[in-house]
Design a protein around this motif. Structure first.
Motif, short mmCIF file in Angstrom:
data_model
loop_
_atom_site.label_atom_id
_atom_site.label_comp_id
_atom_site.label_asym_id
_atom_site.label_seq_id
_atom_site.Cartn_x
_atom_site.Cartn_y
_atom_site.Cartn_z
N PRO A 2 0.83 -1.41 0.06
CA PRO A 2 -0.01 0.00 0.08
C PRO A 2 0.98 1.24 0.05
N THR A 3 0.20 2.42 -0.58
CA THR A 3 1.09 3.63 -0.28
C THR A 3 1.33 4.17 1.14
N LYS A 42 -2.90 1.21 -7.88
CA LYS A 42 -2.73 -0.10 -8.51
C LYS A 42 -1.39 -0.41 -8.89
N ALA A 43 -0.49 0.67 -9.20
CA ALA A 43 0.75 0.42 -9.58
C ALA A 43 1.55 0.08 -8.33
N ALA A 44 1.08 0.83 -7.04
CA ALA A 44 1.88 0.34 -5.90
C ALA A 44 1.74 -1.15 -5.46
N ALA A 45 0.25 -1.57 -5.72
CA ALA A 45 0.14 -2.99 -5.48
C ALA A 45 1.03 -4.01 -6.58
N ASP A 49 8.28 -3.88 -4.52
CA ASP A 49 9.97 -3.67 -4.26
C ASP A 49 9.79 -1.88 -4.26
N ILE A 50 9.06 -1.07 -4.62
CA ILE A 50 9.30 0.22 -4.78
C ILE A 50 8.21 0.74 -3.58
N VAL A 51 8.65 1.89 -2.83
CA VAL A 51 7.85 2.57 -1.83
C VAL A 51 7.07 3.72 -2.81
N PHE A 52 5.73 3.68 -2.56
CA PHE A 52 4.79 4.44 -3.20
C PHE A 52 4.34 5.43 -2.02
N GLY A 53 5.05 6.75 -2.15
CA GLY A 53 4.73 7.47 -1.01
C GLY A 53 3.59 8.67 -1.57
N LYS A 54 2.80 9.15 -0.50
CA LYS A 54 1.76 10.43 -1.22
C LYS A 54 2.12 11.61 0.06
N VAL A 55 2.22 12.69 -0.54
CA VAL A 55 2.48 13.92 0.38
C VAL A 55 1.34 14.90 0.23
#
Length: 122
Positions: A2-3, A42-45, A49-55
């Motif tokens: 998850p993000t 969806k890309a985060a799911a 291996d990538i951190v999907f952050g939201k600011v």
């Protein structure tokens, strides 16, 4: 995966502790941000291996200011603590996948050599 909500308290630790971090600068009142949100989730799911952050730029104005975010949504890609991409605008799903592929393909040794060369050329 998850993000992750990024704040001034966890931003540095998240970016320095992860090889690749994508950061979505957004706000709840922003229509394009709301349209991009599900694409990003969806890309985060798909890319655990990538951190999907939201600011949230409303809740974290210091972070938005530090990165000179003047238009949202803005997507930033950081790899090995180096910003490789930062552009405003919501990406369609395939463009986001293409960007992720390009970020993965970057030769970070080459990026570091170029950065060292530009620092020494004064």
């Amino acid at each position: 995966m998850p993000t992750v909500e990024l704040t001034k308290d966890n931003f540095e630790e998240t970016v320095t502790g992860s090889e690749i971090v994508l950061i979505d600068f957004w706000a709840a009142w922003c229509g394009p941000c709301r349209m991009f949100g599900p694409v990003y989730e969806k890309a985060a799911a798909r890319h655990s291996d990538i951190v999907f952050g939201k600011v949230d730029t409303e809740a974290q104005p210091e972070l938005a200011g530090a990165f000179q975010i003047s238009s949202i949504p803005t997507l930033m890609a950081v790899r090995d603590r180096t910003v490789l991409y930062s552009q405003p605008g919501a990406l369609p799903p395939q463009a986001l996948e293409d960007l992720i592929g390009r970020i993965r393909a970057v030769d970070m040794d080459d990026v570091r050599r170029q950065a060292a060369g530009s620092r020494g050329a004064k």
